[in-house]
Design an enzyme around this catalytic site. Structure first.
Site, PDB file in Angstrom:
ATOM      1  N   ARG A  24      -0.510  14.629  12.655  1.00 56.24           N
ATOM      2  CA  ARG A  24       0.448  14.197  11.624  1.00 56.24           C
ATOM      3  C   ARG A  24       0.915  15.403  10.826  1.00 56.24           C
ATOM      4  O   ARG A  24       0.323  15.761   9.807  1.00 56.24           O
ATOM      5  CB  ARG A  24      -0.189  13.116  10.747  1.00 56.24           C
ATOM      6  CG  ARG A  24      -0.518  11.873  11.580  1.00 56.24           C
ATOM      7  CD  ARG A  24      -1.118  10.773  10.787  1.00 56.24           C
ATOM      8  NE  ARG A  24      -0.173  10.127   9.902  1.00 56.24           N
ATOM      9  CZ  ARG A  24      -0.428   9.004   9.256  1.00 56.24           C
ATOM     10  NH1 ARG A  24      -1.598   8.418   9.398  1.00 56.24           N
ATOM     11  NH2 ARG A  24       0.470   8.454   8.471  1.00 56.24           N
TER      12      ARG A  24
ATOM     13  N   ARG B 212      -9.196  -0.099   3.982  1.00 62.15           N
ATOM     14  CA  ARG B 212      -8.326   0.859   3.285  1.00 62.15           C
ATOM     15  C   ARG B 212      -6.981   0.219   2.957  1.00 62.15           C
ATOM     16  O   ARG B 212      -6.294   0.645   2.032  1.00 62.15           O
ATOM     17  CB  ARG B 212      -8.053   2.075   4.179  1.00 62.15           C
ATOM     18  CG  ARG B 212      -9.180   3.073   4.226  1.00 62.15           C
ATOM     19  CD  ARG B 212      -8.726   4.328   4.933  1.00 62.15           C
ATOM     20  NE  ARG B 212      -7.361   4.625   4.556  1.00 62.15           N
ATOM     21  CZ  ARG B 212      -6.406   5.011   5.382  1.00 62.15           C
ATOM     22  NH1 ARG B 212      -6.655   5.168   6.651  1.00 62.15           N
ATOM     23  NH2 ARG B 212      -5.198   5.267   4.946  1.00 62.15           N
TER      24      ARG B 212
ATOM     25  N   LYS C  94       0.829  -1.219   0.000  1.00 62.05           N
ATOM     26  CA  LYS C  94       0.000   0.000   0.000  1.00 62.05           C
ATOM     27  C   LYS C  94       0.858   1.261   0.000  1.00 62.05           C
ATOM     28  O   LYS C  94       0.642   2.165  -0.805  1.00 62.05           O
ATOM     29  CB  LYS C  94      -0.918   0.001   1.230  1.00 62.05           C
ATOM     30  CG  LYS C  94      -1.620   1.317   1.478  1.00 62.05           C
ATOM     31  CD  LYS C  94      -2.500   1.275   2.691  1.00 62.05           C
ATOM     32  CE  LYS C  94      -1.931   1.898   3.930  1.00 62.05           C
ATOM     33  NZ  LYS C  94      -1.643   3.335   3.889  1.00 62.05           N
ATOM     34  N   ASN C  95       1.810   1.329   0.911  1.00 68.59           N
ATOM     35  CA  ASN C  95       2.548   2.587   1.067  1.00 68.59           C
ATOM     36  C   ASN C  95       3.498   2.873  -0.095  1.00 68.59           C
ATOM     37  O   ASN C  95       3.929   4.010  -0.273  1.00 68.59           O
ATOM     38  CB  ASN C  95       3.290   2.618   2.411  1.00 68.59           C
ATOM     39  CG  ASN C  95       2.319   2.789   3.566  1.00 68.59           C
ATOM     40  OD1 ASN C  95       1.148   3.085   3.361  1.00 68.59           O
ATOM     41  ND2 ASN C  95       2.803   2.579   4.781  1.00 68.59           N
TER      42      ASN C  95
ATOM     43  N   ILE D 261       3.178  18.079   8.431  1.00 67.38           N
ATOM     44  CA  ILE D 261       3.898  17.951   7.151  1.00 67.38           C
ATOM     45  C   ILE D 261       4.925  19.077   6.990  1.00 67.38           C
ATOM     46  O   ILE D 261       5.310  19.424   5.883  1.00 67.38           O
ATOM     47  CB  ILE D 261       2.954  17.874   5.922  1.00 67.38           C
ATOM     48  CG1 ILE D 261       2.103  19.129   5.807  1.00 67.38           C
ATOM     49  CG2 ILE D 261       2.107  16.638   5.917  1.00 67.38           C
ATOM     50  CD1 ILE D 261       1.568  19.304   4.382  1.00 67.38           C
TER      51      ILE D 261
ATOM     52  N   ASP E 175       3.884   0.599  12.230  1.00 69.01           N
ATOM     53  CA  ASP E 175       2.626   0.093  11.667  1.00 69.01           C
ATOM     54  C   ASP E 175       2.347  -1.359  12.071  1.00 69.01           C
ATOM     55  O   ASP E 175       1.303  -1.914  11.720  1.00 69.01           O
ATOM     56  CB  ASP E 175       2.623   0.234  10.134  1.00 69.01           C
ATOM     57  CG  ASP E 175       2.452   1.692   9.707  1.00 69.01           C
ATOM     58  OD1 ASP E 175       2.219   2.552  10.582  1.00 69.01           O
ATOM     59  OD2 ASP E 175       2.548   1.970   8.502  1.00 69.01           O
TER      60      ASP E 175
ATOM     61  N   CYS F  54      -5.876   8.085   7.972  1.00 64.00           N
ATOM     62  CA  CYS F  54      -5.771   7.606   9.350  1.00 64.00           C
ATOM     63  C   CYS F  54      -5.225   8.700  10.255  1.00 64.00           C
ATOM     64  O   CYS F  54      -4.167   9.255  10.004  1.00 64.00           O
ATOM     65  CB  CYS F  54      -4.818   6.416   9.412  1.00 64.00           C
ATOM     66  SG  CYS F  54      -5.650   4.853   9.270  1.00 64.00           S
TER      67      CYS F  54
HETATM   68  C1  UD1 Z   1       4.235   6.792   6.745  1.00 62.77           C
HETATM   69  C2  UD1 Z   1       3.232   5.689   6.601  1.00 62.77           C
HETATM   70  C3  UD1 Z   1       2.616   5.373   7.967  1.00 62.77           C
HETATM   71  C4  UD1 Z   1       3.714   5.056   8.969  1.00 62.77           C
HETATM   72  C5  UD1 Z   1       4.774   6.135   8.984  1.00 62.77           C
HETATM   73  C6  UD1 Z   1       5.988   5.772   9.837  1.00 62.77           C
HETATM   74  C7  UD1 Z   1       2.431   6.070   4.356  1.00 62.77           C
HETATM   75  C8  UD1 Z   1       1.297   6.486   3.480  1.00 62.77           C
HETATM   76  N1  UD1 Z   1       2.191   6.129   5.671  1.00 62.77           N
HETATM   77  O1  UD1 Z   1       3.528   7.936   7.242  1.00 62.77           O
HETATM   78  O2  UD1 Z   1       1.748   4.264   7.806  1.00 62.77           O
HETATM   79  O3  UD1 Z   1       3.159   4.948  10.267  1.00 62.77           O
HETATM   80  O4  UD1 Z   1       5.262   6.381   7.656  1.00 62.77           O
HETATM   81  O5  UD1 Z   1       6.571   4.582   9.372  1.00 62.77           O
HETATM   82  O6  UD1 Z   1       3.474   5.663   3.887  1.00 62.77           O
HETATM   83  N2  UD1 Z   1       7.008  14.244  11.135  1.00 62.77           N
HETATM   84  C9  UD1 Z   1       7.212  15.572  11.394  1.00 62.77           C
HETATM   85  N3  UD1 Z   1       7.053  16.450  10.364  1.00 62.77           N
HETATM   86  C10 UD1 Z   1       6.726  16.061   9.106  1.00 62.77           C
HETATM   87  C11 UD1 Z   1       6.521  14.689   8.846  1.00 62.77           C
HETATM   88  C12 UD1 Z   1       6.670  13.807   9.884  1.00 62.77           C
HETATM   89  O7  UD1 Z   1       7.515  15.952  12.510  1.00 62.77           O
HETATM   90  O8  UD1 Z   1       6.623  16.900   8.215  1.00 62.77           O
HETATM   91  C13 UD1 Z   1       7.146  13.267  12.230  1.00 62.77           C
HETATM   92  C14 UD1 Z   1       5.822  12.582  12.555  1.00 62.77           C
HETATM   93  O9  UD1 Z   1       5.072  13.343  13.494  1.00 62.77           O
HETATM   94  C15 UD1 Z   1       6.278  11.270  13.120  1.00 62.77           C
HETATM   95  C16 UD1 Z   1       7.570  10.973  12.341  1.00 62.77           C
HETATM   96  O10 UD1 Z   1       7.966  12.197  11.753  1.00 62.77           O
HETATM   97  O11 UD1 Z   1       6.584  11.404  14.485  1.00 62.77           O
HETATM   98  C17 UD1 Z   1       7.459   9.951  11.246  1.00 62.77           C
HETATM   99  O12 UD1 Z   1       6.432  10.309  10.354  1.00 62.77           O
HETATM  100  P1  UD1 Z   1       6.495   9.956   8.791  1.00 62.77           P
HETATM  101  O13 UD1 Z   1       7.571   8.943   8.574  1.00 62.77           O
HETATM  102  O14 UD1 Z   1       6.555  11.211   8.032  1.00 62.77           O
HETATM  103  O15 UD1 Z   1       5.089   9.291   8.542  1.00 62.77           O
HETATM  104  P2  UD1 Z   1       4.204   9.349   7.223  1.00 62.77           P
HETATM  105  O16 UD1 Z   1       5.093   9.447   6.039  1.00 62.77           O
HETATM  106  O17 UD1 Z   1       3.121  10.364   7.375  1.00 62.77           O
END
Ligand code: UD1
Length: 429
Positions: free
Chosen positions: A125, A400, A22-23, A127, A308, A120
């Site tokens: 979360r 999903r 999926k990811n 960015i 996950d 989710c």
């Molecule tokens: C992806 C996965 C999700 C998984 C996560 C961690 C997808 C679609 N989703 O989510 O299932 O749980 O990786 O393996 O691939 N962070 C920040 N700022 C940012 C982005 C992230 O501080 O701009 C922090 C988050 O709060 C978190 C950490 O970084 O504590 C990791 O998040 P991230 O690896 O970015 O997760 P996703 O890519 O959203």
């Protein structure tokens, strides 16, 4: 509304195949936007998130066609995408990973307008790191109440340093940089298998990306990307979920179409519980005959234990002999599902980012909810091992991310069915 009804206690035997990741799929599909020609993506999982991101691309003007009538093989022709604006708020709101359109559109048009994404939400979360990467390449970001706008006069390859390891920000930086003139270096990149898969896909289209899977990814911008046929890797988390399900319910199952090295951290922890895991070229056999032993788990970015898989392991360890400790070190909070496990008799105390689990031999079936995708998978695992009937509401979250979960579990001996119910008579959940 539909729910899952599980009559727990059946041991699991036989073989089950794992679908595409999926990811990886939710990043590779938006990446096609960057190509000047059609691409064929194979081994796509048949799940809601994939159909939503394909629908978003179609809405933007892409032509999407099943190859030979097979949902898992799709040709995407991005040539009809002529605008940098995504206008289908409803579809974007349905999935978190639609933020990959930001990087893909910025890379293609030098600008992007994308509504805020949903998906989710087990905790906040952010960015900010995605936006920081775009800004480093020369984009201006504008956060409006319901959308993000990116613009640029001239993008240029630059060094990007992440102070937090982020899967999404690493992917988005790759998407944005792949056609940008010059050299982009992503430092402290995430190393998950789907990062490597996205890089391999982009390289198959003619990109020049080196180092994916290590801390430093080097990208030399190219002018054009061309057509390719690409097969997505197997889903590490779907595989891990079936591994945990067999360990929880007991039995002996061959889990096929996997890359065993992607499962190393999960395999190591299952072995700590006394579960036997045999590795083959493209399969793993999981055998659990004796009582589960407790163990400690700490989630970390890849190659650490994946966050996950954390809820599924908490469900599993709820029936292990002794006290286990599970630390969540990726997300600020990811334990909101624990009260659902307590309804089934699990004895778990949360303390900050740690769950202390006092294992007991059997959980008891109860009415519970899937609060998000992996929390839902944890409820399924708990239900398979519990005594009696477990009813899981809000299964839309589970669907999903898990292709044909009922069919796959039934094929290895689980007693699980989907039942339609009227919401108003189920408000005691
Ligand atoms: C992806 C996965 C999700 C998984 C996560 C961690 C997808 C679609 N989703 O989510 O299932 O749980 O990786 O393996 O691939 N962070 C920040 N700022 C940012 C982005 C992230 O501080 O701009 C922090 C988050 O709060 C978190 C950490 O970084 O504590 C990791 O998040 P991230 O690896 O970015 O997760 P996703 O890519 O959203």
């Amino acid at each position: 509304m539909d729910k899952f009804v599980i009559n727990g206690g059946n041991k699991l035997y036989g073989e089950v195949s794992v679908s595409g990741a999926k990811n990886a799929a939710v990043a590779i599909i938006p990446a096609v936007v960057l190509s000047d020609e059609p691409c064929v993506i194979e081994n796509l999982p048949k799940i809601k998130d994939v159909s939503v991101i394909l629908a978003i691309l179609e809405h933007m003007g892409a032509k999407v066609r099943k190859v030979d009538g097979d949902d898992s093989r799709v040709e995407i022709d991005p040539r009809g995408i002529t605008s940098h604006k995504v206008t289908c708020e409803k579809l974007v709101g349905d999935m978190r990973a639609s933020y990959y359109l930001l990087g893909a559109l910025l890379g293609k048009f030098g600008k992007a307008v994308v509504p805020f994404s949903g998906g989710c939400s087990f905790c906040e979360r952010p960015i900010d790191l995605h936006l920081k990467a775009f800004e480093t390449l020369g984009a201006k970001t504008n956060i409006c109440p319901n959308r993000i706008e990116l613009s640029s006069e001239r993008l240029e390859g630059r060094p990007i340093y992440f102070d937090v390891v982020s899967v999404g920000a690493t992917m988005n930086a790759m998407l944005a940089a792949v056609k940008v003139p010059g050299r982009t270096i992503i430092d402290r990149a995430a190393k998950e298998p789907h990062i490597v898969d996205l890089a391999n896909f982009l390289n198959s289209m003619g990109a020049n990306i080196k180092g994916a899977g290590t801390d430093v990814i080097k990208i030399r911008g190219v002018e054009k990307l061309h057509s390719c046929t690409y097969s997505i890797i197997p889903d590490q988390i779907e595989a891990g979920t079936y591994m945990a399900a067999v360990a929880a319910a007991g039995g002996n199952v061959l889990i096929k179409d996997v890359i065993p090295e992607h499962l190393d951290s999960i395999t190591a922890k299952l072995r700590d519980t006394g579960t036997l895991v045999e590795e083959y070229d493209e399969a793993v056999r999981v055998v659990r005959e004796n009582t589960l032993k407790s163990c400690n788990v700490k989630t970390m970015p890849h190659p650490g234990f994946p966050t996950d898989m954390q809820p599924q392991f908490v469900a599993l360890l709820s029936t292990a002999n002794g006290r286990s400790r599970v630390m969540e070190c990726v997300w600020e909070s990811r334990f909101s599902y624990i009260p659902q496990l307590r309804k089934m008799g699990a004895d778990i105390i949360e303390n900050g980012n740690t769950a202390h689990i006092y294992g007991k031999q059997r959980l008891t079936g109860a009415k519970v909810r899937a609060l998000d995708l992996r929390a839902g998978a944890a409820m399924v695992i708990a239900g398979l091992s519990a005594e009696g009937i477990t009813e899981i509401a809000d299964i839309k979250y589970i669907e999903r991310g898990y292709e044909k979960i009922i069919e796959k579990l039934t094929s290895i001996g689980a007693d699980i069915r989907r039942v339609t119910y009227k919401e108003d008579i189920e408000d005691d959940l």
